[in-house]
Design an enzyme around this catalytic site. Structure first.
Site, PDB file in Angstrom:
ATOM      1  N   CYS A 163       0.810  -1.226   0.000  1.00  0.00           N
ATOM      2  CA  CYS A 163       0.000   0.000   0.000  1.00  0.00           C
ATOM      3  C   CYS A 163       0.841   1.272   0.000  1.00  0.00           C
ATOM      4  O   CYS A 163       0.291   2.372  -0.136  1.00  0.00           O
ATOM      5  CB  CYS A 163      -0.927   0.007   1.208  1.00  0.00           C
ATOM      6  SG  CYS A 163      -1.628  -1.608   1.568  1.00  0.00           S
ATOM      7  N   HIS A 199      -3.611   7.932   5.515  1.00  0.00           N
ATOM      8  CA  HIS A 199      -3.704   6.599   4.912  1.00  0.00           C
ATOM      9  C   HIS A 199      -5.147   6.111   5.066  1.00  0.00           C
ATOM     10  O   HIS A 199      -5.729   5.600   4.117  1.00  0.00           O
ATOM     11  CB  HIS A 199      -2.706   5.646   5.566  1.00  0.00           C
ATOM     12  CG  HIS A 199      -2.573   4.342   4.849  1.00  0.00           C
ATOM     13  ND1 HIS A 199      -2.228   4.273   3.512  1.00  0.00           N
ATOM     14  CD2 HIS A 199      -2.764   3.064   5.260  1.00  0.00           C
ATOM     15  CE1 HIS A 199      -2.200   2.992   3.136  1.00  0.00           C
ATOM     16  NE2 HIS A 199      -2.525   2.250   4.183  1.00  0.00           N
ATOM     17  N   GLU A 212      -2.956   5.482  13.235  1.00  0.00           N
ATOM     18  CA  GLU A 212      -2.570   6.694  12.501  1.00  0.00           C
ATOM     19  C   GLU A 212      -2.903   7.953  13.294  1.00  0.00           C
ATOM     20  O   GLU A 212      -2.093   8.880  13.371  1.00  0.00           O
ATOM     21  CB  GLU A 212      -3.258   6.720  11.137  1.00  0.00           C
ATOM     22  CG  GLU A 212      -2.827   7.894  10.275  1.00  0.00           C
ATOM     23  CD  GLU A 212      -3.237   7.780   8.810  1.00  0.00           C
ATOM     24  OE1 GLU A 212      -2.684   8.529   7.989  1.00  0.00           O
ATOM     25  OE2 GLU A 212      -4.116   6.938   8.487  1.00  0.00           O
ATOM     26  N   LYS A 249      -9.947   7.658   0.538  1.00  0.00           N
ATOM     27  CA  LYS A 249     -10.298   6.251   0.281  1.00  0.00           C
ATOM     28  C   LYS A 249     -11.792   6.017   0.497  1.00  0.00           C
ATOM     29  O   LYS A 249     -12.359   5.077  -0.058  1.00  0.00           O
ATOM     30  CB  LYS A 249      -9.493   5.311   1.190  1.00  0.00           C
ATOM     31  CG  LYS A 249      -8.024   5.177   0.809  1.00  0.00           C
ATOM     32  CD  LYS A 249      -7.322   4.178   1.715  1.00  0.00           C
ATOM     33  CE  LYS A 249      -5.858   3.992   1.328  1.00  0.00           C
ATOM     34  NZ  LYS A 249      -5.013   5.161   1.668  1.00  0.00           N
ATOM     35  N   HIS A 297      -9.427   1.788  -1.737  1.00  0.00           N
ATOM     36  CA  HIS A 297      -7.991   1.625  -1.509  1.00  0.00           C
ATOM     37  C   HIS A 297      -7.366   1.021  -2.760  1.00  0.00           C
ATOM     38  O   HIS A 297      -7.580  -0.145  -3.068  1.00  0.00           O
ATOM     39  CB  HIS A 297      -7.796   0.702  -0.298  1.00  0.00           C
ATOM     40  CG  HIS A 297      -6.385   0.651   0.208  1.00  0.00           C
ATOM     41  ND1 HIS A 297      -5.292   1.018  -0.556  1.00  0.00           N
ATOM     42  CD2 HIS A 297      -5.872   0.260   1.409  1.00  0.00           C
ATOM     43  CE1 HIS A 297      -4.189   0.851   0.160  1.00  0.00           C
ATOM     44  NE2 HIS A 297      -4.517   0.412   1.353  1.00  0.00           N
ATOM     45  N   PHE A 301       1.158  -2.915   4.560  1.00  0.00           N
ATOM     46  CA  PHE A 301       1.404  -4.250   5.097  1.00  0.00           C
ATOM     47  C   PHE A 301       2.905  -4.535   4.966  1.00  0.00           C
ATOM     48  O   PHE A 301       3.538  -4.163   3.974  1.00  0.00           O
ATOM     49  CB  PHE A 301       0.628  -5.307   4.302  1.00  0.00           C
ATOM     50  CG  PHE A 301      -0.808  -5.469   4.741  1.00  0.00           C
ATOM     51  CD1 PHE A 301      -1.332  -4.755   5.798  1.00  0.00           C
ATOM     52  CD2 PHE A 301      -1.636  -6.360   4.082  1.00  0.00           C
ATOM     53  CE1 PHE A 301      -2.649  -4.920   6.214  1.00  0.00           C
ATOM     54  CE2 PHE A 301      -2.957  -6.531   4.472  1.00  0.00           C
ATOM     55  CZ  PHE A 301      -3.464  -5.812   5.531  1.00  0.00           C
TER      56      PHE A 301
END
Length: 406
Positions: free
Chosen positions: A166, A298, A309, A330, A335, A394
């Site tokens: 990502c 994010h 976050e 998003k 995403h 990830f």
């Protein structure tokens, strides 16, 4: 203070996502708080429990590419080419013989040609056929989009692909920024592309149990997971003096970049890793935290990401976190995995250039663990001079870019 070196500016942008084809269409949708997430349409979707995504509807490859080109281009490459054409055209840059040696491409993608992989696994394993198309490997390889961009636009300098899940786009754009800042290149096409919305792509993500069946609601207490999207965004990053000399229209300046690794867990994000990436971007740009007006988060819509976050933002910005605007687009386009940071950079440019902050839509219920100004549901007019854009992947790989209005 920030690192010395050449200044880097953005002189062109192009995009395609569920919000529309074209950077302007994407930004208009963000301004309007429009949701591009809907029921997906592809083969065997009835076998999936997740049926929604930010799918690009009404797109036909044959309207834009020849039969010979389609044989070579997976969907992620097609999206990258469309976005790059728009960015190059907007920038007005002409790649001369001499400039081509100092111009390159760095793109992010996570899955690469996953549509091609899915189709051909089906052909070989499900249908029992023993022959595949001779261009399967050139279609599916992760560097296909970057290579085709270099060929179409005649770019003969540093070119490669970054695959960090990502964070791929942010890592790619950060590398392009550093290439120009250090003097290795004058012009870079950079951004990211992804097209994982196929049976195998969604089935794999279902296994993680992080996907929502009904929508993406970042920072909202009743959120229940992420939603995938597809598409691409590509930008022309250019050395400032070079852009100025040719009278280019400058959209924004890239002023800092940092990366960090959590070194902790393959799927759970780390507050410390996220905070170090944001702090590093501030240091790289020579900024103090209170100079930042907007953060494109994010913001995936999972409890683990959103709370981590927000805690990291509090760590880095202290009392200023209360007045900082932070939003996740998003919620609108889904995403885009390896392409997500690129599409989200549009929201930062819109904030800096137009004074419009993209909202976090679908925000229904405050979460005490996410008590920041998440610009809920409606865009906001605000004067912003500096913006950050976050990507936390990830594998614990984090990448943050800092931009300034110019």
């Amino acid at each position: 203070m920030g690192q010395a070196g050449h200044r880097v500016v953005i002189t062109g942008q192009g995009a395609v996502s569920a919000l529309g084809i074209g950077a302007d269409a994407n930004m208009a949708a963000m301004r309007d708080g429009r949701c591009g997430i809907a029921e997906m349409e592809f083969r065997d979707i009835d076998r999936l429990s997740i049926k929604i995504g930010g799918q690009i509807k009404g797109y036909r490859a044959e309207d834009r590419f020849s039969r010979q080109e389609i044989a070579l281009y997976d969907a992620f490459t097609q999206f990258a080419l469309i976005a790059a054409d728009e960015a190059v055209q907007q920038s007005g840059i002409e790649i001369s013989e001499a400039l081509s040696l100092e111009a390159g491409v760095i793109l992010g993608t996570s899955g690469g040609g996953l549509q091609t992989v899915d189709d051909n696994y089906r052909t070989v394993f499900a249908e029992g056929k023993n022959r595949v198309h001779p261009f399967v490997v050139p279609r599916l390889m992760n560097n296909a989009a970057a290579s085709h961009l270099s060929m179409v636009h005649g770019l003969r300098g540093p070119s490669f692909t970054v695959a960090t899940a990502c964070a791929s786009s942010n890592h790619a754009m950060g590398q392009a920024f550093q290439m120009i800042r250090s003097g290795l290149s004058k012009v870079m096409l950079t951004g990211g592309a992804e097209s994982m919305l196929c049976f195998g792509g969604i089935k794999a993500w279902e296994g993680l149990r992080v996907m929502s069946k009904d929508g993406c609601r970042p920072f909202s207490k009743n959120r229940n997971g992420m939603v995938q999207g597809e598409g691409a965004a590509v930008f022309v990053f250019e050395e400032y003096e070079h852009a100025k000399a040719r009278g280019a229209n400058i959209l924004a300046e890239v002023i800092g970049f940092a990366m960090s690794s959590d070194a902790k867990d393959i799927v759970m994000p780390s507050q410390n890793g996220a905070a170090r990436a944001m702090q590093g971007a501030l240091k790289s740009a020579g900024l103090s935290g209170d100079e930042v007006g907007y953060i494109n988060a994010h913001g995936t819509g999972t409890a683990a990401n959103d709370r981590t976050e927000c805690a990291a933002v509090r760590d880095v910005f202290g009392a200023h976190a209360d007045t900082l605007m932070i939003s996740s687009t998003k919620s609108m386009h889904g995403h885009l995995i390896g392409g997500t940071g690129a599409v989200e950079l549009l929201a930062c440019i819109m904030a800096l250039r137009d004074g419009v902050i993209a909202p976090t839509i679908n925000y229904e219920e405050p979460d005490p663990a996410c008590d920041l100004d998440v610009v809920p549901n409606e865009a906001r007019e605000a004067s912003v001079n500096v913006a950050l854009t976050n990507a936390f992947a990830f594998g614990g790989l984090n990448a943050v870019l800092a931009l300034r209005a110019i």
